[in-house]
Design a protein around this motif. Structure first.
Motif, PDB file in Angstrom:
ATOM      1  N   VAL A 175       0.864  -1.280  -0.010  1.00  0.00           N
ATOM      2  CA  VAL A 175       0.018  -0.012   0.004  1.00  0.00           C
ATOM      3  C   VAL A 175       1.056   1.149  -0.021  1.00  0.00           C
ATOM      4  O   VAL A 175       0.328   2.207  -0.560  1.00  0.00           O
ATOM      5  N   GLY A 176       1.855   1.194   0.927  1.00  0.00           N
ATOM      6  CA  GLY A 176       2.745   2.276   0.769  1.00  0.00           C
ATOM      7  C   GLY A 176       3.434   2.596  -0.598  1.00  0.00           C
ATOM      8  O   GLY A 176       3.652   3.736  -1.052  1.00  0.00           O
ATOM      9  N   ARG A 177       3.900   1.744  -1.207  1.00  0.00           N
ATOM     10  CA  ARG A 177       4.600   1.983  -2.541  1.00  0.00           C
ATOM     11  C   ARG A 177       3.578   2.171  -3.688  1.00  0.00           C
ATOM     12  O   ARG A 177       3.865   3.174  -4.300  1.00  0.00           O
ATOM     13  N   ALA A 178       2.176   1.930  -3.449  1.00  0.00           N
ATOM     14  CA  ALA A 178       1.130   2.382  -4.264  1.00  0.00           C
ATOM     15  C   ALA A 178       0.923   4.027  -3.985  1.00  0.00           C
ATOM     16  O   ALA A 178       0.587   4.564  -5.127  1.00  0.00           O
ATOM     17  N   LEU A 179       0.907   4.178  -2.841  1.00  0.00           N
ATOM     18  CA  LEU A 179       0.459   5.735  -2.399  1.00  0.00           C
ATOM     19  C   LEU A 179       1.739   6.549  -2.951  1.00  0.00           C
ATOM     20  O   LEU A 179       1.487   7.810  -3.187  1.00  0.00           O
ATOM     21  N   ASP A 180       2.906   5.943  -2.690  1.00  0.00           N
ATOM     22  CA  ASP A 180       4.084   7.023  -3.307  1.00  0.00           C
ATOM     23  C   ASP A 180       4.255   6.919  -4.726  1.00  0.00           C
ATOM     24  O   ASP A 180       4.691   7.883  -5.316  1.00  0.00           O
ATOM     25  N   ASP A 181       3.671   5.925  -5.580  1.00  0.00           N
ATOM     26  CA  ASP A 181       3.954   6.080  -7.034  1.00  0.00           C
ATOM     27  C   ASP A 181       2.361   5.680  -7.800  1.00  0.00           C
ATOM     28  O   ASP A 181       2.305   4.742  -8.181  1.00  0.00           O
ATOM     29  N   LEU A 182       1.430   6.619  -7.546  1.00  0.00           N
ATOM     30  CA  LEU A 182       0.113   6.307  -8.029  1.00  0.00           C
ATOM     31  C   LEU A 182       0.221   6.226  -9.604  1.00  0.00           C
ATOM     32  O   LEU A 182      -0.674   5.619 -10.205  1.00  0.00           O
ATOM     33  N   PRO A 183       0.916   7.183 -10.280  1.00  0.00           N
ATOM     34  CA  PRO A 183       0.943   6.895 -11.932  1.00  0.00           C
ATOM     35  C   PRO A 183       1.165   5.389 -12.384  1.00  0.00           C
ATOM     36  O   PRO A 183       0.872   4.971 -13.158  1.00  0.00           O
TER      37      PRO A 183
END
Length: 255
Positions: A175-183
């Motif tokens: 989840v943290g990786r997804a929020l840091d790189d939404l594109p």
């Protein structure tokens, strides 16, 4: 409607909630277990956080168009041994280590496991399925030949029992990786929609049913981890993103 303001506001709210969950885990170096009560409390909040992050990705990918990407070639295995007998290699019996057969064999250590944020909601378990009892004991008796046996009761779960939290930590990292790189996550979702649309068009042209594929990323009914009355900030964020995700999907379908 200003989509950028809605995306950034909900993204910052989810990052604050995720930081709180990471602090609740609080695993020390070398420690991989949590008490059962802590594990359940974190998991109860992690499910709506994942569902909200998934809907945030859908909103970001509302107008995104991607080109097909070439399929990656599956890498060769690191060892010649196989456990199940599937594939080409030396079948290794269960419990036998490769070093027992080849003492001088050096195996490469696998890279640390990581998980990605699922792009699709898990489908609900419909009632009416066959219930399988775990840990059941057969109660077959033959009068005159066998005697009744004592059946021990099932041990009661304690809230202080230690549970492995490795999978929980991996999901938090995803989840943290997804929020840091939404594109990046939005491109993943756009590629999935392209593949689903292409598979559906191919089945219509061929007239065959083909393999059953999902064409809608959200599950029917309430989102995973939602509750009727908002008990935490994450439930309010999830309710807002549920509305925005439907608006984004309808906008893409009507365009």
């Amino acid at each position: 409607m200003d989509w950028d303001v809605a995306i950034e506001r909900n993204r910052e709210a989810l990052k604050r909630i995720l930081a709180m969950l990471v602090a609740m885990v609080g695993l020390a170096d070398g420690e991989t277990t949590l008490p059962r009560r802590s594990h359940r409390a974190i998991l109860a909040l992690l499910r709506p956080v994942e569902a909200a992050a998934r809907r945030l990705v859908i909103v970001v990918a509302r107008d995104l168009v991607v080109s097909p990407r070439p399929r990656k070639v599956k890498p060769l295995p690191d060892t010649v041994f196989v456990r199940t007998g599937k594939g080409t290699g030396i079948v290794l019996p269960y419990g036998v280590k490769p070093s027992a057969i080849l003492p001088n064999l050096v195996l490469r250590r696998a890279a640390p496991r990581t998980v990605a944020l699922p792009l699709l909601d898990p489908l609900p378990k419909w009632p009416g399925g066959r219930h399988r009892q775990v840990g059941g004991v057969p109660r077959i008796l033959a009068p005159g030949y066998s005697e009744p046996r004592f059946i021990p009761g099932r041990c009661r779960l304690s809230p202080d029992d230690r549970i492995d939290a490795t999978r929980l930590a991996l999901r938090l990292q995803a989840v943290g990786r997804a929020l840091d790189d939404l594109p990046r996550e939005a491109r993943r979702f756009a590629r999935w929609r392209r593949r689903a649309a292409a598979a559906g068009a191919q089945n219509l042209e061929s007239g065959a049913a083909g393999k059953v594929r999902r064409v809608w990323p959200l599950r029917p009914g309430c989102p995973p981890g939602s509750c009727r009355g908002p008990a935490h900030q994450v439930h309010e964020v999830l309710a807002d993103l549920q509305y925005f995700a439907f608006r984004a999907l309808e906008r893409r379908d009507s365009s």
